[in-house]
Design an enzyme around this catalytic site. Structure first.
Site, PDB file in Angstrom:
ATOM      1  N   ASP A   1       0.908  -1.213  -0.138  1.00 23.00           N
ATOM      2  CA  ASP A   1       0.125  -0.003   0.030  1.00 23.00           C
ATOM      3  C   ASP A   1       0.838   1.240   0.093  1.00 23.00           C
ATOM      4  O   ASP A   1       2.310   1.186   0.142  1.00 23.00           O
ATOM      5  CB  ASP A   1      -0.813   0.013   1.279  1.00 23.00           C
ATOM      6  CG  ASP A   1      -2.308   0.723   0.961  1.00 23.00           C
ATOM      7  OD1 ASP A   1      -3.126   0.731   1.806  1.00 23.00           O
ATOM      8  OD2 ASP A   1      -2.119   1.693  -0.071  1.00 23.00           O
TER       9      ASP A   1
HETATM   10  C1  GLC Z   1      -4.315   4.423   0.186  1.00 22.07           C
HETATM   11  C2  GLC Z   1      -5.066   3.111   0.298  1.00 22.07           C
HETATM   12  C3  GLC Z   1      -5.276   2.137  -0.752  1.00 22.07           C
HETATM   13  C4  GLC Z   1      -4.882   3.046  -2.153  1.00 22.07           C
HETATM   14  C5  GLC Z   1      -3.657   3.680  -2.038  1.00 22.07           C
HETATM   15  C6  GLC Z   1      -3.447   4.258  -3.499  1.00 22.07           C
HETATM   16  O1  GLC Z   1      -3.719   4.918   1.168  1.00 22.07           O
HETATM   17  O2  GLC Z   1      -4.804   2.413   1.531  1.00 22.07           O
HETATM   18  O3  GLC Z   1      -6.355   1.305  -0.747  1.00 22.07           O
HETATM   19  O4  GLC Z   1      -5.218   1.962  -3.162  1.00 22.07           O
HETATM   20  O5  GLC Z   1      -3.284   4.403  -1.123  1.00 22.07           O
HETATM   21  O6  GLC Z   1      -4.276   5.572  -3.570  1.00 22.07           O
END
Ligand code: GLC
Length: 714
Positions: free
Chosen positions: A291
Site C-alpha cells: 500500500d
Molecule cells: C491508500 C489506500 C489504498 C489505495 C492507495 C493508493 O492509502 O490504503 O487503498 O489504493 O493508497 O491511493
C-alpha cells in the site's frame, strides 16, 4: 536443441547490439528481458517512480544522502505527476533501453480516480461514480457486480490506466470501521464472491485488478503498523477466506498488502502469508504491491514476496541495493519480483501496445450506476405498505442528505465525477412535489454552512450539521404534504474510524428531535414517515427504529443517487437488496465492540471474538439483532419450493423454484446456510452455528412468474 539455442543467442545478441533493444520487451520473454537487465534496472522496476522529494527517514549510516526536491524519473517527467495520466495513484519505472514501458496504477472500488481536468488541456477526464461496495454486496448479484467491474475497467482502459487498485475485500468486523463503505461484507463467502466477480469484470478489459488490503485491515485507527493479534483459525476461516476465493476464482493481476501487522509481522514483510499461503498454497501468479507509503524496509519486503514498493522511495531503493551488495538479499529473490512484474506489464494495455482514446462511455455507465444503485438498496421496514409512495405526491423532505446526498466516501476511493443527482432532484424528476419551504430552508442552510469552508477534496467533505426544525414548521409541513421523508447521512473515509459520538454512531440531538417531532406530527394526521439511511455502514437505531413507518438503506449510491432513490420510492423498481452485515440492537452487542480501537491509538488489537464475527457471533451467543444478515423486504411476496438439496446426483447444488405470488414485479435472492449443529463433529470442534454457503438471485419476476434457481454450494 541447437537451433533453439542459436535462436535465443541471436535474439539476445540483437538486443545487446541495440538494434532491437527498444523492442526487446515486446519481442522477448520476461526471462530473456531479465537477462538483459542491470541491477539498477531491476531495483528501479520494483520501486515505484514517486521517489519521495525528501529522503526520509534520514539515511541510515552508509546510505547515500539523496538530494531534496523533485526527482527526474526515467521518462524525464518530474516524479509525482503520474506521467500522462494526472491524478493516478502511481506508476512503474520505464526502462527505455529495453522497451519496458511505465504502467499506470489508479484507484478505486467505486470508479476510476484520476484528475478530471489538466493544466493547459481543454479536455476533461471525468469518471463515473458508481455505488459503494456495501451497496454492491447488498445486490447479492454477482453478474451485476461483474458488470460494474467491467464498466470501471473500461473507463480505466479509456483513460490509459493499466492497473485498477480495487476491489477492497476486507471483512466488515465492526460497524465503526472507517473503510466499511469500501468493503463488501461481514461474511467471507459473500465478500470473496463479490470480489472475484468485480475482478473478472475489470480484467475483461485487459486492465489489471488489485485485490486489497491483504490482510486484516479491518480498522483505520493506527492503520500504519497496528498489530492484529488473531488466531490461525479465525485468520484462515474469516480474514483470509475472502482473499482465497477472490484470488483463486478472480485471478487478479495484483494483490496489495495491508499496512498493518498480523501476529507481529508487518504485512509487506510477512513471508508466511505472502509466499507460503498466497503463492504456494493458493497458486497466486501475479505480483504483490505495498500500500502507499507502507512501513517496512525495501529489502525485507522483497525477501518476503512483496514484489513492488509503491509509490516508491529512494530509501527503499537504497535498502535493496545495499542488501544485494552485502548479500543479505539474494539476487534470485529480486529477479523473481522483477519477473512477476514484467509478466504483469506484458498483460496490461500499455504492455500490449494498446492505445487509449480518453473517450469512455460515461452515458451508458451512468445508466448502469443508476440500475445497480436501485438493486442494492435494502428495504429494512415497510409497515402497512407505506412504500411505494405511488399516489403520495406532496413530499415534506427533511435532512441535509436529501439535498446534499453523499454518493461515496473520502480518501483514495473518491471519484472525480461530472455531476451527482441529489435525492431532492431525483424525487422532483420523478414527478414528486417537494415542500418549497423545506427545500428553501435546507438549500440555504447547506450553502450558508459551506460558504466559508474549503471545497471538498479527496480527503475532506464538508458535512453540514443537522438543523433542528421548529415544531411550527413541522406542523405546517404535516398539514401541507402527503408524506415525510427524512434522510440520515453519514460520511466516512480511509485513515480514520468512526466514533461512538453524537452525530456519528449516535444520532445528533437535532436528528433525534426532528425524528420524534416529525413522526408525531405526521402520525397525528395519519400520514406516514419514511427514513432513508445514506451511509456506507450503519448508525445506532436503538431508540428510533420504531418511529418511522418505513426505513430504506440507500448506502452511498453513486452519482445517480437521486434517480435511484426515486425509482425505488416510487415503485418503478422493487427493492431487492439484502443486508451484507448484521445490524445490532445496540453497539455493545457486536462481538468486536470492546476490542475495536475507537479513539485511542493502540499498537495492538486483539481479535478475541475469533471466528465469531457478524451473524456467526449473534447466533453463537444467541443475541437477537435488530436486522439480521441477509434481511431485506420487497414490495411483493415470493413462494420458494426446494426441488433438490445437494442430492446424490449433484451434492454441490441446491435447486429451488421461486414464484412471485404477489402483485408487483420483483427479484428475489435465495440464501443457503450450512447448519453446523447438524454436521459430523467427531473432534467436538466449536463451530459457528450457521455459515453462508451459497446464494442466487432471480431476474425480475412478473406476478405469477416462476424461475428455477440452481444455487452452487461452496
Ligand atoms: C491508500 C489506500 C489504498 C489505495 C492507495 C493508493 O492509502 O490504503 O487503498 O489504493 O493508497 O491511493
Amino acid at each position: 536443441m541447437l537451433r533453439r539455442f542459436t535462436l535465443v543467442l541471436v535474439t539476445v545478441l540483437t538486443a545487446l547490439t541495440g538494434m532491437g533493444a527498444r523492442t526487446a520487451f515486446a519481442k522477448m520473454t520476461p526471462e530473456e528481458v531479465l537477462a538483459l537487465m542491470t541491477l539498477e534496472d531491476k531495483v528501479n522496476l520494483v520501486v515505484g517512480t514517486l521517489r519521495d522529494y525528501v529522503y526520509w527517514p534520514e539515511p541510515a549510516p552508509g546510505m547515500p544522502v539523496r538530494s531534496q526536491g523533485p526527482v527526474e524519473d526515467s521518462r524525464g517527467a518530474t516524479a509525482f505527476t503520474s506521467g500522462d495520466v494526472e491524478g493516478a495513484a502511481g506508476e512503474t519505472y520505464a526502462i527505455e533501453r529495453l522497451g519496458i514501458p511505465s504502467i499506470v496504477l489508479a484507484d478505486g472500488p467505486a470508479g476510476v480516480r484520476i484528475d478530471a481536468t489538466r493544466a493547459d488541456d481543454e479536455m476533461t477526464y471525468y469518471c463515473t461514480a458508481f455505488p459503494n461496495a456495501t451497496l454492491l454486496a447488498a445486490t447479492w448479484d454477482t453478474d451485476m457486480v461483474n458488470n460494474v467491474g467491467a464498466a470501471v475497467g473500461s473507463e480505466a482502459q479509456s483513460y490509459g490506466v493499466d492497473i485498477l487498485l480495487a476491489p477492497g475485500i476486507n471483512i466488515i468486523r465492526n460497524p465503526l470501521g472507517g473503510r466499511n463503505f469500501e468493503y463488501y461484507s461481514e461474511d467471507p463467502f459473500l465478500a470473496g464472491k463479490m470480489g472475484a466477480s468485480f475482478i473478472r469484470g475489470v480484467q475483461s478489459n485487459g486492465v489489471g485488478a488489485t485485490v486489497k488490503h491483504f490482510v486484516a485491515n479491518n480498522q483505520e485507527t493506527t492503520r500504519n503498523g497496528i498489530d492484529v493479534v488473531v488466531s490461525q483459525r479465525a485468520l484462515r476461516d474469516i480474514y483470509l477466506e475472502p482473499f482465497r476465493i477472490a484470488v483463486t476464482e478472480g485471478k487478479p493481476m495484483a494483490v496489495m498488502t495491508a499496512y498493518n501487522k498480523v501476529n507481529g509481522t508487518v504485512m509487506p514483510e510477512n513471508r508466511f502469508l505472502l509466499t507460503e499461503i498466497l503463492r504456494d498454497e493458493w497458486g497466486f501468479d501475479g505480483f504483490v504491491m505495498t500500500d502507499w507509503w507502507a512501513e517496512g524496509s525495501g529489502d525485507k519486503q522483497i525477501a518476503a514476496g512483496n514484489d513492488m514498493l509503491m509509490p516508491g522511495t529512494w530509501r527503499q531503493y537504497d535498502e535493496i541495493m545495499k542488501a544485494i551488495e552485502v548479500g543479505s538479499l539474494d539476487i534470485e529473490k529480486l529477479d523473481q519480483s522483477v519477473l512477476n512484474i514484467l509478466r504483469a506489464i506484458k498483460n496490461t494495455p500499455t504492455g500490449a501496445g494498446r492505445r487509449h482514446d480518453n473517450k469512455p462511455d460515461l452515458e451508458s455507465h451512468a445508466t448502469l450506476a443508476r440500475q445497480v444503485a436501485t438493486q442494492g438498496m435494502v428495504l429494512l421496514k415497510n409497515n402497512d405498505k407505506t412504500l411505494p409512495l405511488e399516489n403520495r405526491q406532496k413530499v415534506a423532505l427533511f435532512g441535509n442528505g436529501s439535498y446534499d446526498t453523499f454518493i461515496g466516501g473520502t480518501g483514495s476511493s473518491k471519484v472525480n465525477n461530472k455531476y451527482k443527482v441529489n435525492i431532492a432532484e431525483g424525487l422532483e424528476s420523478a414527478g414528486k412535489i417537494l415542500d418549497p419551504s423545506l427545500s428553501q430552508f435546507y438549500t440555504k442552510h447547506i450553502s450558508d454552512y459551506k460558504a466559508d469552508k474549503p471545497a471538498d477534496d479527496m480527503w475532506n467533505t464538508a458535512v453540514t450539521p443537522e438543523a433542528a426544525i421548529s415544531q411550527e414548521e413541522i406542523i405546517r409541513a404535516a398539514n401541507n404534504n402527503d408524506v415525510a421523508i427524512i434522510t440520515i447521512a453519514r460520511m466516512a473515509g480511509e485513515s480514520a474510524d468512526r466514533t461512538l459520538t453524537e452525530g456519528d454512531w449516535f444520532l445528533s440531538d437535532a436528528e433525534r428531535q426532528n425524528l420524534v417531532n416529525i413522526t408525531s406530527a405526521f402520525h397525528e394526521l395519519g400520514k406516514p414517515v419514511v427514513v432513508l439511511l445514506n451511509m456506507g455502514s450503519i448508525v445506532d437505531m436503538t431508540d428510533w427504529n420504531d418511529l418511522p413507518d418505513a426505513i430504506l438503506h440507500i448506502w452511498l449510491p453513486g452519482q445517480e443517487a437521486g434517480h435511484a432513490v426515486a425509482d425505488v420510492l416510487s415503485g418503478k423498481v422493487n427493492p431487492s437488496g439484502r443486508l451484507p452485515f448484521t445490524i445490532a440492537r445496540r453497539y455493545q452487542d457486536y462481538g468486536s465492540a470492546n476490542e475495536f480501537p475507537h479513539s485511542e491509538n493502540p499498537a495492538t488489537v486483539y481479535y478475541t471474538d475469533d471466528i465469531f464475527v457478524g451473524y456467526r457471533h449473534f447466533y453463537h451467543n444467541k443475541i437477537a439483532p435488530l436486522y439480521k444478515f441477509g434481511h431485506g423486504l420487497s414490495y411483493t411476496v415470493f413462494h420458494i419450493s426446494i426441488i433438490r438439496d445437494r442430492d446424490e446426483t449433484d451434492p454441490d447444488m441446491i435447486v429451488v423454484d421461486v414464484t412471485n405470488t404477489g402483485d408487483r414485479n420483483g427479484a428475489f435472492t435465495f440464501l443457503s446456510f450450512e447448519d453446523n449443529e447438524l454436521r459430523d463433529n467427531p473432534t467436538k470442534q466449536v463451530y459457528a452455528p450457521y455459515e453462508l454457503i451459497g446464494f442466487g438471485k432471480t431476474k425480475v419476476l412478473s406476478p405469477g412468474e416462476t424461475q428455477r434457481l440452481r444455487v452452487k454450494i461452496r
